[in-house]
Write a protein that holds these residues in place. Structure first.
Motif, short mmCIF file in Angstrom:
data_model
loop_
_atom_site.label_atom_id
_atom_site.label_comp_id
_atom_site.label_asym_id
_atom_site.label_seq_id
_atom_site.Cartn_x
_atom_site.Cartn_y
_atom_site.Cartn_z
N SER A 145 19.80 8.84 -27.17
CA SER A 145 18.57 8.57 -26.42
C SER A 145 18.85 8.16 -24.99
N SER A 146 20.10 7.61 -24.75
CA SER A 146 20.43 7.19 -23.40
C SER A 146 20.80 8.35 -22.50
N LYS A 147 21.13 9.53 -23.09
CA LYS A 147 21.48 10.69 -22.28
C LYS A 147 20.25 11.16 -21.52
N PRO A 148 20.39 11.41 -20.23
CA PRO A 148 19.22 11.84 -19.44
C PRO A 148 18.74 13.22 -19.90
N LYS A 149 17.43 13.31 -20.15
CA LYS A 149 16.85 14.59 -20.54
C LYS A 149 16.32 15.31 -19.30
N ARG A 150 16.54 16.60 -19.29
CA ARG A 150 16.07 17.39 -18.16
C ARG A 150 14.56 17.52 -18.24
N SER A 151 13.93 17.20 -17.17
CA SER A 151 12.47 17.26 -17.14
C SER A 151 12.00 18.71 -17.08
N ASP A 152 10.72 18.90 -17.38
CA ASP A 152 10.15 20.24 -17.30
C ASP A 152 10.22 20.78 -15.87
N ALA A 153 10.04 19.88 -14.91
CA ALA A 153 10.09 20.31 -13.51
C ALA A 153 11.48 20.83 -13.14
N ALA A 154 12.53 20.15 -13.65
CA ALA A 154 13.90 20.58 -13.37
C ALA A 154 14.18 21.94 -14.00
N ARG A 155 13.68 22.14 -15.22
CA ARG A 155 13.89 23.43 -15.88
C ARG A 155 13.14 24.54 -15.15
N ARG A 156 11.91 24.23 -14.71
CA ARG A 156 11.17 25.23 -13.95
C ARG A 156 11.87 25.57 -12.64
N GLU A 157 12.42 24.55 -11.98
CA GLU A 157 13.15 24.79 -10.74
C GLU A 157 14.39 25.65 -10.98
N ASN A 158 15.07 25.42 -12.11
CA ASN A 158 16.24 26.20 -12.44
C ASN A 158 15.86 27.65 -12.70
N ARG A 159 14.77 27.86 -13.45
CA ARG A 159 14.31 29.23 -13.72
C ARG A 159 13.87 29.92 -12.43
N THR A 160 13.23 29.17 -11.54
CA THR A 160 12.81 29.76 -10.27
C THR A 160 14.00 30.21 -9.44
N GLY A 161 15.05 29.38 -9.44
CA GLY A 161 16.26 29.75 -8.70
C GLY A 161 16.88 31.03 -9.24
N TRP A 162 16.98 31.14 -10.57
CA TRP A 162 17.54 32.36 -11.17
C TRP A 162 16.65 33.56 -10.89
N ALA A 163 15.32 33.33 -10.88
CA ALA A 163 14.40 34.44 -10.60
C ALA A 163 14.57 34.97 -9.19
N PHE A 164 14.78 34.05 -8.21
CA PHE A 164 14.99 34.48 -6.83
C PHE A 164 16.33 35.21 -6.68
N MET A 165 17.34 34.79 -7.45
CA MET A 165 18.66 35.39 -7.33
C MET A 165 18.77 36.71 -8.10
N ALA A 166 17.86 36.93 -9.05
CA ALA A 166 17.95 38.12 -9.91
C ALA A 166 17.94 39.43 -9.14
N PRO A 167 17.02 39.64 -8.16
CA PRO A 167 17.05 40.93 -7.44
C PRO A 167 18.39 41.20 -6.77
N PHE A 168 18.95 40.17 -6.12
CA PHE A 168 20.27 40.37 -5.50
C PHE A 168 21.33 40.67 -6.54
N GLY A 169 21.31 39.92 -7.66
CA GLY A 169 22.31 40.14 -8.69
C GLY A 169 22.24 41.54 -9.27
N ILE A 170 21.02 42.03 -9.49
CA ILE A 170 20.85 43.38 -10.04
C ILE A 170 21.35 44.43 -9.05
N LEU A 171 20.94 44.30 -7.78
CA LEU A 171 21.38 45.26 -6.78
C LEU A 171 22.90 45.20 -6.57
N PHE A 172 23.45 43.98 -6.57
CA PHE A 172 24.89 43.82 -6.40
C PHE A 172 25.64 44.52 -7.53
#
Length: 323
Positions: free
Chosen positions: A16-43
């Motif tokens: 319980s003492s381990k920090p849990k990732r908030s929904d906002a952090a997970r959404r931010e992580n998914r957003t980052g991967w979504a922005f990087m996806a076009p470059f990754g696919i083209l690369f």
């Protein structure tokens, strides 16, 4: 039983003492991967997959099958293992092209780097006003596609229509820019004209990153402009010089545009003048053995040579800096 209960409670407390990732952090992580996806696919599509396909193709060669005693038949890709690489490594034509590229590199790269550094130090000094205008002017040749730049210079080298050749002839100086002992220098001039401004910006960025406090301290100690340039500016652009040299070495190893365009006006420039030209005309069937397999093997060997040369230069530069 009590000990077991305490251990379970302690384990639950640790979980319980381990920090849990908030929904906002997970959404931010998914957003980052979504922005990087076009470059990754083209690369992957334009860089990774072609490399994989070239490596795969290099183990095959086109051979004729089913033609009988009188030839003919159809071309099929046959697995030949390392035979394409054996052909490249033992080809005198390939190594002659490598020799011409290395000679070109020894002529072009040092001159271009010195010119780029000199221009950068000039723009960084107090001598030049309106630095932006000069910086843009020096960089503009880099904005011209390499093929277009080569065509422009072939026009300027042509003895029948070139204003440069005619002007020199009026002064009693007869120059043939396509002569056997000059043609590599003519190619080097095209590359130098195109890329000097680009490398100048690398040096200029490094010079402008030097703290001005160092200059003020040096002037207080009585240093003049030349001493500041030699003792402060040059030592602080070594990293930029390493980057510029590495990019230049890798680029010149791939020499193609200049000899390919100049071969239109100079038939003595063969289809195997450089390894990259040899790879192109091998894939087109002009050079035997032909096909994508031998051409891919040439390209892979050239990539390895470029990597080895870049690594050797980086190691030599590190050894010099450590002394």
């Amino acid at each position: 039983m009590t000990t077991t209960t305490h251990a379970a409670n302690a384990s639950g407390a640790r979980r319980s003492s381990k920090p849990k990732r908030s929904d906002a952090a997970r959404r931010e992580n998914r957003t980052g991967w979504a922005f990087m996806a076009p470059f990754g696919i083209l690369f992957a599509l334009v860089f990774i997959l072609p490399i994989i396909w070239a490596i795969y193709s290099s183990f095959f060669r086109q051979v004729a099958e089913g033609g009988g005693a009188y030839g003919g038949g159809k071309l099929v890709n046959k697995f030949v293992g390392l035979q394409n690489f054996q052909y490249v490594i033992t080809s005198g034509t390939f190594w002659a092209g490598i020799g011409r590229v290395l000679l070109y590199t020894l002529i072009q790269v040092p001159f271009m780097i010195i010119a780029a550094l000199a221009l950068a130090m000039l723009l960084d000094s107090f001598i030049v006003k309106r630095v932006t205008v000069f910086r843009l002017g020096y960089f503009l040749p880099y904005a011209i596609p390499g093929v277009v730049a080569s065509i422009i210079w072939v026009f300027l080298y042509n003895g029948q229509i070139s204003p440069i050749v005619k002007g020199l002839a009026a002064l009693g100086i007869n120059v043939d820019f396509f002569a056997k002992n000059i043609v590599i220098g003519s190619m080097a001039n095209i590359t130098t004209w195109t890329f000097t401004g680009y490398n100048m910006l690398i040096f200029l960025a490094a010079l402008q990153a030097i703290p001005h406090d160092l200059y003020e301290a040096a002037r207080i100690d009585g240093a003049n402009g030349f001493q500041i340039a030699m003792r402060i500016k040059l030592p602080n652009v070594r990293a930029a010089a390493l980057l510029a040299m590495l990019l230049s070495i890798v680029g010149t190893i791939q020499l193609f545009n200049e000899p390919e365009i100049m071969s239109v006006s100079d038939p003595s420039i063969s289809k195997s003048f450089t390894p990259m030209m040899m790879a192109l005309y091998t894939s087109r069937g002009t050079i035997t053995p032909s096909g994508d397999g031998p051409a891919s093997a040439i390209a892979i060997v050239m990539a390895l040579i470029a990597g080895i040369l870049a690594a050797l230069y980086a190691l030599a530069e590190r050894k010099v800096n450590e002394q």
